[in-house]
Design an enzyme around this catalytic site. Structure first.
Site, short mmCIF file in Angstrom:
data_model
loop_
_atom_site.label_atom_id
_atom_site.label_comp_id
_atom_site.label_asym_id
_atom_site.label_seq_id
_atom_site.Cartn_x
_atom_site.Cartn_y
_atom_site.Cartn_z
N CYS A 54 0.79 -1.24 0.00
CA CYS A 54 0.00 0.00 0.00
C CYS A 54 0.82 1.28 0.00
O CYS A 54 0.79 2.06 -0.96
CB CYS A 54 -0.94 0.00 1.20
SG CYS A 54 -2.08 -1.38 1.24
N HIS A 104 -2.12 6.54 3.29
CA HIS A 104 -1.15 5.81 4.11
C HIS A 104 0.03 6.70 4.51
O HIS A 104 1.17 6.23 4.66
CB HIS A 104 -0.65 4.58 3.38
CG HIS A 104 -0.51 3.35 4.23
ND1 HIS A 104 0.22 3.34 5.40
CD2 HIS A 104 -0.99 2.11 4.09
CE1 HIS A 104 0.17 2.13 5.93
NE2 HIS A 104 -0.57 1.36 5.16
#
Length: 509
Positions: A54, A104
């Site tokens: 991610c 993120h």
């Protein structure tokens, strides 16, 4: 576009969304809104992430740089605040830049060029998820329970997140339509679905007949036939504990498809808002994901592999006023999106970028079917699960996986799209193998990168340990936002948090 104003850009990013399930890529998902966008836009059939995980994938995409060039080594890495992103470039071009959803981000900077973010980060914003190559396994990693606990549910943490993302994005589109100064906007809307847990609401589950959900094209291979990295990932994710049955596999894949339909429903709401606010005509739409999902192929699940099921991503650029619908088969990657979007809005990076981006604009491929592209695509793994950096080179129809202390693996994807025949020992493929190895050597200095990653791991883990003594710094945003209560923060680990609040889980056929 025929409109003389600069186009708005709606960038829609999914999480762990593999292209192989979409009808436009030959898959079985029920996704009418995505189908329409694919039918009207340019579909890139062989788009890759530059790191099948991610945070590194997202940082790399935003910066237009390979992950190792910006220190994006894993999910606990910080994107330096001084790294220019597509949001910075679009701000310079007069755009209002808004982020709704997960990127993120780790560290004190939660904006990275965006004027505003509408939802807090879903995952830890400190160095809590920094791995160590001296550890066997991190507790925060996915495990086989992600498959065995699949089924239907009433609610999940991810649903709380994504519906907040959608609500805030829809509201912001209405605000843009009412804004008196009519500045163009760049809105990055980032959903976490169809990322596991493989738990879906019943209304989406019922869009599929359970017995018709396809099983993996390539089942778990016998031990002698597994490449070394696959063996490592099977152990790393605890997938050889004997708990996963064929029923678990079909149920998890069913729920994944259902969550693709859930994602599509949310995309449909964004499209309806563009139409209702009269923004559709002058808004370009980009749709992609950070990486795919092995989804049981070869017995593997989740990500952290260079097989196409994990490394390929959907990529659609939709701007019917600018170019006609088309399909492109050339390998491209997410680092191409920064120069593409800059090109789309009239920003000339040449001579202005402090460091040349690693990608190049895809607009020539969108504008002209006769334009060819021969550039290789590169990807990396420097996170947990490998003992040293691992690399991928895709050039033409061939893909090389190399490094990480594992033997080289070579595939011809034109002849072998499911990557079952390793050509690395084939005398007839020796020249191709040497050429792709040469590209890898030109791109990465493996020994130096390994030293850099290990040093970064030690530094971040030391800082994180120090923050445990006394009050820790607050690296967060929007803590007053109600959805913040659903976000994952230390000291919880992923496997406890992800299933918290999931109600009435059931593998219901």
């Amino acid at each position: 576009m025929t409109d003389h104003r600069k186009p708005n850009v709606l960038f829609i990013q999914a999480d762990q969304f593999k292209p192989q399930v979409l009808p436009a890529y030959g898959g079985p998902a029920d996704t009418p809104h995505l189908d329409r966008l694919c039918g009207e836009g340019v579909v890139f059939e062989n788009a890759y992430c530059n790191f099948p995980l991610c945070a590194p994938s997202r940082f790399s995409m935003l910066a237009g740089m390979l992950p190792s060039r910006i220190g994006a080594f894993d999910n606990g890495a910080e994107l330096p605040a001084a790294t220019p992103t597509m949001a910075h470039w679009l701000r310079l071009a007069g755009y209002h830049t808004t982020l709704s959803g997960k990127q993120h981000f780790v560290g004190p900077d939660m904006l990275h060029g965006f004027h505003e973010r509408l939802v807090p980060e879903l995952y830890p914003t400190d160095f809590h998820w920094t791995p160590s190559w001296d550890e066997v396994r991190m507790d925060s990693n996915n495990d086989s329970s992600g498959v065995t606990r699949a089924g239907t549910c009433v609610r999940s943490m991810q649903m709380d997140h994504d519906e907040a993302v959608l609500h805030r994005a829809v509201s912001r589109l209405h605000d843009f339509a009412r804004d008196a100064d009519r500045r163009p906007f760049f809105l990055l809307t980032s959903f976490t679905h169809p990322h596991e847990p493989y738990c879906a609401q019943r209304k989406h589950w019922d869009r599929y007949r359970h017995e018709n959900v396809p099983m993996p094209a390539t089942p778990l291979l016998p031990t002698p036939e597994r490449d070394l990295h696959s063996e490592r990932m099977l152990v790393h994710h605890g997938l050889l504990d004997g708990r996963i049955t064929p029923d678990h596999i079909r149920t998890a894949r069913h729920a994944y498809l259902a969550n693709c339909s859930y994602l599509d429903e949310m995309i449909g709401a964004l499209l309806d808002t563009l139409e209702a606010t009269d923004l559709a005509r002058n808004t370009a739409i980009v749709i992609t994901s950070d990486h795919g999902d092995m989804l049981g192929e070869r017995g593997l699940w989740f990500k952290k592999h260079f097989f196409d099921h994990a490394a390929r991503v959907p990529l659609v650029i939709h701007a019917p006023e600018r170019f006609a619908a088309a399909r492109r088969s050339e390998p491209v990657s997410l680092v191409d999106l920064l120069p593409t979007i800059c090109d789309l809005v009239g920003v000339d990076l040449a001579g202005r970028a402090p460091r040349p981006p690693d990608g190049s604009s895809l607009l020539p491929l969108c504008d002209d079917a006769a334009v060819a592209r021969e550039a290789p695509v590169f990807a990396e793994i420097t996170s947990e699960g490998v003992p040293s950096p691992m690399f991928m080179v895709r050039h033409g129809s061939f893909k090389l996986m190399t490094g990480g202390g594992a033997p080289d693996v070579l595939f011809d994807l034109r002849a072998d799209p499911e990557e079952r025949t390793d050509l690395s020992a084939d005398p007839g493929s020796a020249a191709t193998l040497a050429a792709l190895r040469g590209l890898a050597v030109e791109t990465w200095e493996a020994a130096e990168l390994e030293r850099e990653v290990r040093t970064s791991q030690r530094e971040r883990r030391l800082v994180q340990a120090a923050h445990g003594h006394g009050p820790a710094p607050r690296w967060d945003a929007l803590e007053s936002e109600p959805v913040w209560a659903s976000c994952l923060r230390a000291p919880d680990d992923y496997n406890d948090w992800a299933w918290r609040g999931i109600e009435s889980v059931g593998a219901v056929p």
